[in-house]
Design a protein around this motif. Structure first.
Motif, short mmCIF file in Angstrom:
data_model
loop_
_atom_site.label_atom_id
_atom_site.label_comp_id
_atom_site.label_asym_id
_atom_site.label_seq_id
_atom_site.Cartn_x
_atom_site.Cartn_y
_atom_site.Cartn_z
N LEU A 167 22.20 -20.64 -57.52
CA LEU A 167 22.93 -21.34 -56.67
C LEU A 167 22.71 -20.91 -55.31
N THR A 171 23.66 -24.44 -51.24
CA THR A 171 24.40 -24.77 -52.46
C THR A 171 25.87 -24.49 -52.40
N ARG A 532 27.57 -34.95 -54.77
CA ARG A 532 28.30 -33.78 -55.20
C ARG A 532 29.16 -33.61 -56.47
N ALA A 535 26.67 -32.73 -59.21
CA ALA A 535 26.26 -31.04 -59.08
C ALA A 535 27.44 -30.44 -59.74
N HIS A 561 19.85 -27.17 -55.93
CA HIS A 561 19.66 -27.06 -54.63
C HIS A 561 20.31 -28.21 -54.00
N THR A 562 20.52 -27.98 -52.92
CA THR A 562 21.33 -29.27 -51.93
C THR A 562 20.70 -29.22 -50.46
#
Length: 768
Positions: A167, A171, A532, A535, A561-562
């Motif tokens: 993370l 993220t 979101r 995730a 991953h964001t």
């Protein structure tokens, strides 16, 4: 007192650990890391290369970092930059230590002494020389600041990157796991989950959330325990957990001999309650199939000898500090009882003496009193001084009175004050002996603290799953993210609090064949919320929690991953677009086929054609080479052609309709296919943009759309440059006209019609 070595509860946040970290930089800039929270009792070891160090520091979030005096100045500057408050993550104090302290041999010996073992082979840490060197500095500094050995540090954990789901800091920030984008503690996923009854439970919940394991066995054990708690009820356990003291931090303070009397009194009450708690957990474990609950039932058995000794040794309500006295219980020590008896009889003696002196002298207002400055004295007013006997000796003169001492009162004073001092000294000695007697129980208390924290987290997660109506996820071996009726937990809770209406759930299916969704739709339509929520559901399932969905099937995941939002980093001279490309580059380099990638509006920080070209290239790379599960939200409608050339991608859109008066109504529903329009002007109107500006924008938009329709030139985003056109026979009809004539609109489905339209556009391109 340093930022990383705080142990006093009044100086520490209840729900945060103060982490001390030591950094050793060896040959070829290979880094060894060792860290621990002094109040926790576990040393963590890890190794990484220098470019990876910043990510490690952001994940660990230390309060204080120790580094060697021989660290090059350039490396020291990079280290300070990585810990700056303006960088992602948290700031920390830097403390330089002598280079000789960072010694691998010394570190191995110190770790073996702490763990009471002959080697580190059981933890597979014997080859981590750089981390052992860091551990030497860590333990040396902790012992130096505490003035004692760390008797409670009896656990070691080697942290390897492949153990946990990765993370990155971006993220954690974009998903608002522990802080909102504004830096506030709520509303976040942690604030929604944290209904823990104890501070140690809240701290463990934070660690579970930020360190989800890749090994599904851990998550399955937790889910099995949650199923038992849900079936048999959580409220009895919640009631028993409320009011328990922070056993974890008290254990550390006992080992460091820094614990206060009232803290020990609270510990005794907690230990007495833990016996009934263990019995309750044992009954629950016997009624369900949960290995974790069975283990907790055994670990929750308190050392009752400690509770009995503390109850016998301490007064029910002891003084706050041992220096004030009034801590040790009556009947615990005969000598202390005798000294206290002398003090207890003082009041009776003074009253008797006062009555006798009044009768002997005839002074009716004569008083026998005491204060800490002058001790015992007889006070006589100025008008009665002629009646004072000869054996009175003046001790102090006041404005309206005189104070005297007599031989009899002086003898009593010596005896009483001596008894008070001796009683206080005796109490201090007995308290030190009590701390000595508690040292052998430190490991048992540490085990109990970990069990209480684990149970508290499980009870909180079970309560949340029942209250919020979450379901149990299922884990499958094949690549898959299948979520039915998924919901964003934080947004849904906020909607319920404000009464703004129900949350609209949505499905998500990604598997070996469909690995990418191209998401289009209007601003404020819910694209980012949808991404979101996927995730967050994946993260919750991976940590072993129930999830906000009707059902969830999840395959292996190694990272989330964001790349979401628009922001800049002016302190580090990074513009909005530069930061966007930096984050995108990190994703492209580190994501794998088992990663979940969220890409929101990539390429919007530059010109239209630059951004479109970059978005198309990044989408192609993620689809063809990385093959990660990808949610790719965009306003570039040209990218909706992407799935026609890439079989692993599909188009979906967030639905919206335009009502009367051109008002836009967001349906927040994910539907297949691309969006028809963006509704940007309508959103601007909702945002309060002046009506004149909105009207001009509509007029300009109409002109641009008309011009675009007249001069539209399509180009291929996903292929190389087209070849030069070949000469055609003027008498031959254009292939596009011929294909159009062959179409039967009455038999086409919407999907077939859309595909036919794309074919016609392709035929109209130069060289087609």
């Amino acid at each position: 007192v340093t930022p990383g070595t705080l142990t006093d509860a009044e100086l520490l946040a209840d729900k945060h650990d103060a982490v001390l970290l030591a950094l050793h930089v060896g040959a070829h800039r290979h880094c060894g890391l060792a860290w621990c929270a002094i109040t926790e009792g576990t040393v963590h070891l890890a190794e990484c290369d220098w470019p990876q160090l910043r990510g490690w520091l952001q994940r660990i979030a230390p309060r204080e970092v120790l580094y060697s005096a021989d660290l090059p100045s350039a490396a020291e500057a990079e280290l300070r930059e990585g810990l700056a408050p303006t960088s992602l993550g948290t700031s920390a104090a830097l403390t330089v230590r002598p280079a000789w302290v960072f010694d691998a041999t010394l570190g191995q010996r110190k770790l073996c002494e702490q763990l009471q073992t002959a080697s580190l082979a059981a933890w597979d840490a014997q080859a981590l020389a750089a981390a052992q060197a860091a551990a030497a500095a860590l333990l040396d500094y902790a012992e130096h600041t505490q003035g004692a050995r760390l008797g409670h540090v009896r656990a070691l954990r080697v942290v390897r990157p492949q153990e946990n789901i990765e993370l990155p800091a971006t993220t954690r920030r974009n998903l608002e796991l522990t802080q909102t984008l504004r830096g506030e503690p709520a509303p976040t996923l942690l604030s929604l989950l944290d209904t823990c009854a104890t501070s140690m439970g809240s701290r463990l919940l934070r660690r579970w959330l930020l360190e989800p394991p890749r090994d599904r066995r851990v998550a399955r054990q937790r889910l099995a325990a949650l199923a038992v708690l849900r079936d048999q009820g959580v409220e009895p356990l919640r009631q028993r957990l409320r009011g328990l003291t922070d056993v974890e931090r008290l254990t550390a303070r006992i080992a460091l001999r820094q614990v206060r009397p009232r803290e020990l009194s609270g510990l005794a009450q907690t230990l007495q309650r833990c016996d009934a708690l263990a019995q309750t957990v044992a009954e629950l474990a016997s009624g369900g199939d949960s290995e974790l609950m069975t283990q907790l039932a055994e670990s929750l058995r308190p050392p009752l000898a400690v509770a009995e000794q503390l109850t016998r040794a301490l007064l029910p309500e002891p003084a706050a500090l041992i220096r004030d006295g009034g801590v040790i219980n009556d009947g615990y020590d005969a000598e202390l009882d005798e000294l206290r008896a002398i003090q207890a009889n003082a009041d009776g003696f003074l009253l008797e003496l006062e009555a006798r002196e009044r009768a002997r002298t005839g002074i009716a207002n004569l008083r026998v009193q005491y204060n800490k400055v002058h001790g015992f004295y007889i006070e006589v007013t100025q008008g009665q001084l002629d009646k004072v006997p000869d054996d009175y000796r003046r001790r102090q003169t006041l404005k309206n009175a005189e104070r005297f001492i007599t031989p009899e009162l002086k003898a009593f004073e010596d005896k009483a004050l001596s008894a008070q001092e001796r009683a206080l000294a005796r109490e201090k000695w007995l308290y030190e002996r009590l701390l000595d007697d508690l040292q052998p129980f430190v490991p048992a208390l540490g085990t109990l603290a970990r069990a209480l924290a684990t149970l508290d987290v499980l009870v909180a997660l079970a309560e949340r799953s029942l209250t919020l109506q979450w379901c149990a996820p299922q884990f499958v071996p094949e690549p898959r993210i299948e979520i039915r009726q998924g919901r964003h937990p934080v947004v849904e809770a906020r909607l319920q609090e404000t009464g703004a209406g129900p949350f609209i759930p949505n499905d998500t299916v990604l598997d070996a064949r469909t690995r990418m969704q191209i998401i289009t739709g209007p601003n404020m339509g819910g694209k980012s919320t949808y991404m979101r929520q996927v995730a967050l559901i994946v993260l919750l399932a991976s940590m072993g929690s129930y999830v906000p969905a009707a059902s969830c099937r999840l395959g292996p995941i190694d990272a989330i991953h964001t790349r979401i939002g628009a922001a800049d980093d002016l302190a580090n001279a990074q513009s909005t677009f530069m930061l966007e490309m930096t984050e995108a580059a990190q994703i492209l380099h580190h994501a794998s086929e088992h990663s979940l990638v969220l890409m929101d509006e990539i390429g919007r920080g530059t010109s239209t054609f630059d951004g479109l070209a970059l978005a198309a290239a990044i989408a192609t790379h993620l689809h063809d080479r990385v093959r990660a599960f990808t949610l790719f939200a965009t306003h570039y409608f040209e990218l909706t052609e992407f799935p026609t050339r890439h079989p692993g991608a599909v188009n979906v859109h967030v639905s919206a309709v335009e009502g009367k008066g051109r008002d836009i109504v967001f349906l927040h529903q994910i539907e297949p296919g691309p969006a028809s329009r963006s509704y940007g002007v309508q959103v601007a109107r909702l945002a309060g943009v002046p009506a004149a500006v909105v009207q001009q924008a509509r007029h300009t938009l109409a002109q641009l759309e008309a011009e675009s329709a007249r001069l539209q030139r399509q180009f291929d985003l996903f292929d190389a440059a087209p070849p030069a056109p070949e000469p055609t026979d003027p008498s031959t009809p254009h292939p596009a006209l011929q294909a159009l004539a062959e179409l039967d609109p009455d038999t086409l489905s919407p999907r077939e019609a859309l595909e036919a339209l794309y074919r016609l556009q392709a035929l109209l391109r130069p060289g087609a």
